[in-house]
Scaffold this active site. Structure first.
Site, PDB file in Angstrom:
ATOM      1  N   SER A  17       0.775  -1.371  -0.213  1.00 35.83           N
ATOM      2  CA  SER A  17      -0.102   0.141  -0.020  1.00 35.83           C
ATOM      3  C   SER A  17       0.884   1.318   0.070  1.00 35.83           C
ATOM      4  O   SER A  17       1.753   1.331   0.725  1.00 35.83           O
ATOM      5  CB  SER A  17      -0.755   0.043   1.186  1.00 35.83           C
ATOM      6  OG  SER A  17      -1.907  -1.009   1.197  1.00 35.83           O
ATOM      7  N   HIS A  48      -4.246  -0.333  -5.151  1.00 33.04           N
ATOM      8  CA  HIS A  48      -3.129  -1.451  -5.670  1.00 33.04           C
ATOM      9  C   HIS A  48      -3.744  -1.574  -7.135  1.00 33.04           C
ATOM     10  O   HIS A  48      -4.632  -2.083  -7.748  1.00 33.04           O
ATOM     11  CB  HIS A  48      -3.537  -2.721  -5.129  1.00 33.04           C
ATOM     12  CG  HIS A  48      -2.886  -2.990  -3.776  1.00 33.04           C
ATOM     13  ND1 HIS A  48      -1.824  -3.523  -3.484  1.00 33.04           N
ATOM     14  CD2 HIS A  48      -3.106  -1.916  -2.490  1.00 33.04           C
ATOM     15  CE1 HIS A  48      -1.550  -3.680  -2.033  1.00 33.04           C
ATOM     16  NE2 HIS A  48      -2.368  -2.637  -1.544  1.00 33.04           N
ATOM     17  N   HIS A  70      -5.278  -9.635  -0.973  1.00 32.86           N
ATOM     18  CA  HIS A  70      -5.064  -9.837   0.345  1.00 32.86           C
ATOM     19  C   HIS A  70      -6.227 -11.006   0.726  1.00 32.86           C
ATOM     20  O   HIS A  70      -7.243 -11.157   0.043  1.00 32.86           O
ATOM     21  CB  HIS A  70      -5.560  -8.737   1.052  1.00 32.86           C
ATOM     22  CG  HIS A  70      -4.434  -7.601   0.877  1.00 32.86           C
ATOM     23  ND1 HIS A  70      -4.931  -6.565  -0.169  1.00 32.86           N
ATOM     24  CD2 HIS A  70      -3.569  -7.175   1.692  1.00 32.86           C
ATOM     25  CE1 HIS A  70      -4.121  -5.748  -0.390  1.00 32.86           C
ATOM     26  NE2 HIS A  70      -3.164  -5.899   0.637  1.00 32.86           N
ATOM     27  N   TYR A  72      -8.379 -10.674   3.214  1.00 36.22           N
ATOM     28  CA  TYR A  72      -9.385 -10.437   3.603  1.00 36.22           C
ATOM     29  C   TYR A  72     -10.399 -10.004   2.357  1.00 36.22           C
ATOM     30  O   TYR A  72     -11.710  -9.562   2.544  1.00 36.22           O
ATOM     31  CB  TYR A  72      -9.041  -9.341   4.223  1.00 36.22           C
ATOM     32  CG  TYR A  72      -8.776  -7.930   3.718  1.00 36.22           C
ATOM     33  CD1 TYR A  72      -9.251  -7.283   2.849  1.00 36.22           C
ATOM     34  CD2 TYR A  72      -7.238  -7.729   4.117  1.00 36.22           C
ATOM     35  CE1 TYR A  72      -8.664  -6.051   2.388  1.00 36.22           C
ATOM     36  CE2 TYR A  72      -6.595  -6.446   3.486  1.00 36.22           C
ATOM     37  CZ  TYR A  72      -7.476  -5.828   2.596  1.00 36.22           C
ATOM     38  OH  TYR A  72      -6.500  -4.850   2.083  1.00 36.22           O
ATOM     39  N   GLU A  73      -9.951  -9.927   0.910  1.00 33.66           N
ATOM     40  CA  GLU A  73     -10.869  -9.825   0.066  1.00 33.66           C
ATOM     41  C   GLU A  73     -11.941 -10.608  -0.388  1.00 33.66           C
ATOM     42  O   GLU A  73     -13.050 -10.165  -0.477  1.00 33.66           O
ATOM     43  CB  GLU A  73      -9.967  -9.342  -1.315  1.00 33.66           C
ATOM     44  CG  GLU A  73      -9.366  -7.998  -0.966  1.00 33.66           C
ATOM     45  CD  GLU A  73      -7.974  -7.782  -2.157  1.00 33.66           C
ATOM     46  OE1 GLU A  73      -8.403  -8.063  -3.503  1.00 33.66           O
ATOM     47  OE2 GLU A  73      -6.859  -7.614  -1.844  1.00 33.66           O
ATOM     48  N   ALA A 100       2.879  -2.070   4.031  1.00 35.82           N
ATOM     49  CA  ALA A 100       2.489  -1.032   5.097  1.00 35.82           C
ATOM     50  C   ALA A 100       2.030  -1.840   6.401  1.00 35.82           C
ATOM     51  O   ALA A 100       1.490  -2.659   6.214  1.00 35.82           O
ATOM     52  CB  ALA A 100       1.423   0.099   4.593  1.00 35.82           C
ATOM     53  N   MET A 191      -1.622  -7.141   7.181  1.00 35.47           N
ATOM     54  CA  MET A 191      -2.530  -7.943   6.442  1.00 35.47           C
ATOM     55  C   MET A 191      -2.371  -8.384   5.456  1.00 35.47           C
ATOM     56  O   MET A 191      -3.057  -8.960   4.535  1.00 35.47           O
ATOM     57  CB  MET A 191      -3.996  -6.911   6.441  1.00 35.47           C
ATOM     58  CG  MET A 191      -4.480  -6.265   7.609  1.00 35.47           C
ATOM     59  SD  MET A 191      -5.833  -5.164   7.114  1.00 35.47           S
ATOM     60  CE  MET A 191      -5.975  -4.019   8.507  1.00 35.47           C
ATOM     61  N   SER A 192      -0.804  -8.840   5.347  1.00 32.39           N
ATOM     62  CA  SER A 192      -0.395  -9.447   4.132  1.00 32.39           C
ATOM     63  C   SER A 192       0.723 -10.336   4.343  1.00 32.39           C
ATOM     64  O   SER A 192       1.033 -10.609   5.485  1.00 32.39           O
ATOM     65  CB  SER A 192      -0.190  -8.343   3.092  1.00 32.39           C
ATOM     66  OG  SER A 192       0.758  -7.455   3.431  1.00 32.39           O
ATOM     67  N   ASN A 215       1.748   3.867  11.238  1.00 35.78           N
ATOM     68  CA  ASN A 215       1.063   4.089  12.399  1.00 35.78           C
ATOM     69  C   ASN A 215       1.480   3.370  13.794  1.00 35.78           C
ATOM     70  O   ASN A 215       2.015   2.551  13.365  1.00 35.78           O
ATOM     71  CB  ASN A 215      -0.469   4.060  12.232  1.00 35.78           C
ATOM     72  CG  ASN A 215      -0.774   2.577  11.818  1.00 35.78           C
ATOM     73  OD1 ASN A 215      -0.836   2.173  10.580  1.00 35.78           O
ATOM     74  ND2 ASN A 215      -1.116   1.788  12.607  1.00 35.78           N
ATOM     75  N   HIS A 227      -7.743   3.340   6.556  1.00 29.62           N
ATOM     76  CA  HIS A 227      -6.848   3.130   5.314  1.00 29.62           C
ATOM     77  C   HIS A 227      -6.086   4.592   4.744  1.00 29.62           C
ATOM     78  O   HIS A 227      -5.060   4.454   4.350  1.00 29.62           O
ATOM     79  CB  HIS A 227      -7.692   2.458   4.400  1.00 29.62           C
ATOM     80  CG  HIS A 227      -6.975   1.908   3.249  1.00 29.62           C
ATOM     81  ND1 HIS A 227      -5.838   0.951   3.235  1.00 29.62           N
ATOM     82  CD2 HIS A 227      -7.117   2.019   2.053  1.00 29.62           C
ATOM     83  CE1 HIS A 227      -5.305   0.646   2.105  1.00 29.62           C
ATOM     84  NE2 HIS A 227      -6.171   1.361   1.070  1.00 29.62           N
TER      85      HIS A 227
END
Ligand code: HPA
Length: 253
Positions: A17, A48, A70, A72-73, A100, A191-192, A215, A227
């Site tokens: 990201s 992306h 990902h 979660y998609e 990220a 998350m990746s 963050n 996001h």
């Protein structure tokens, strides 16, 4: 045979990201939409792009993936299976994964970068579910190649080193989950990346991982997470990450 096979890149780079701009640093020979590459994913996150850039960074032949799919998609951990296996089949010896991430360490604030030394899979899923044969029992010791990690750290200033923990997303973590992750030994959360590392190790590729902290993880910083913030901070720090990636790839031998 695809252009990817003909080009025979040595290193593949997955851009996370806000880091897609690195593709402009490649002396491109060809740019191919994922849709034209068998096995490459359809992407669902707007930032992306979904293109493979073949070209050179200094003397090194690279395949740069502008964007990833990902878990979660669609609830599938094997979204990147076709792409990683195609890269390995084309002769890529190394996979450099970028992402990220949220930081669990106060000495590693937004904008800091971390070479991944190891990971914790906190999702309970695996991209090799359903795979058959003994090759599914992948050894994960030194999954992030120690020599490449040294090279990554040497390619930039103040490159930290630490453990990445994979949460499924897409919601961010709770402060209690982050406290648990800290207790488990994690330094950064995202998350990746982890499914790609497992797939690449199975395919015999060396792996290097680089996290950009966008963050402090939930409950550690004052602010709320979004996001949008991930992209804003990633864009601000993108120049530094691009320089680091360029130096690493120019020196790759
Ligand atoms: N958690 C998970 N993924 C992330 C974060 C985070 O805090 N920041 C950027 N990606």
């Amino acid at each position: 045979m695809t252009s990817l096979d003909r080009f025979k890149p040595r290193v593949a780079v997955v851009l996370g990201s806000g880091l897609g701009g690195f593709a402009d640093d490649v002396d491109a020979v060809e740019t191919i939409p994922y849709g034209d590459l068998p096995g490459f994913p359809t992407l669902g996150v707007g930032s992306h792009v979904g293109r493979l850039v073949l070209g050179h960074v200094g003397p090194t032949k690279v395949a740069v993936l502008q964007g990833r799919a990902h878990y979660y998609e669609r609830g599938r951990a094997d979204e990147m299976k076709g792409a990683i296996r195609a890269l390995a089949a084309a002769g890529c010896e190394t996979l450099l994964l970028t992402n990220a991430a949220g930081s669990l360490r106060l000495d590693m604030g937004p904008g800091a970068v971390m070479a991944i030394s190891d990971h914790i899979n906190f999702t309970g899923v695996n991209p090799l579910f359903g795979d058959t044969g003994d090759s599914r029992f992948v050894d994960m010791v030194d999954a992030y190649d120690p020599k490449l990690r040294v090279a990554l750290r040497a390619a930039g200033d103040d490159v930290h080193e630490g453990v990445y923990i994979w949460f499924s997303g897409p919601s961010f973590e709770t402060p209690a989950e982050i406290r648990a992750a800290r207790t488990l030994g994690a330094d950064a959360v995202g998350m990746s990346t982890v499914p790609e590392t497992i797939l690449a190790r199975q395919a015999g590729m060396k792996v290097a991982g680089l996290s950009l902290m966008t963050n402090y993880a939930a409950g550690l910083g004052g602010e709320s997470l979004s996001h949008e913030q991930t992209l804003t901070v990633a864009n601000e720090a993108a120049g530094k990450v691009r320089r680091l990636l360029r130096t690493f790839l120019e020196r790759y031998s």
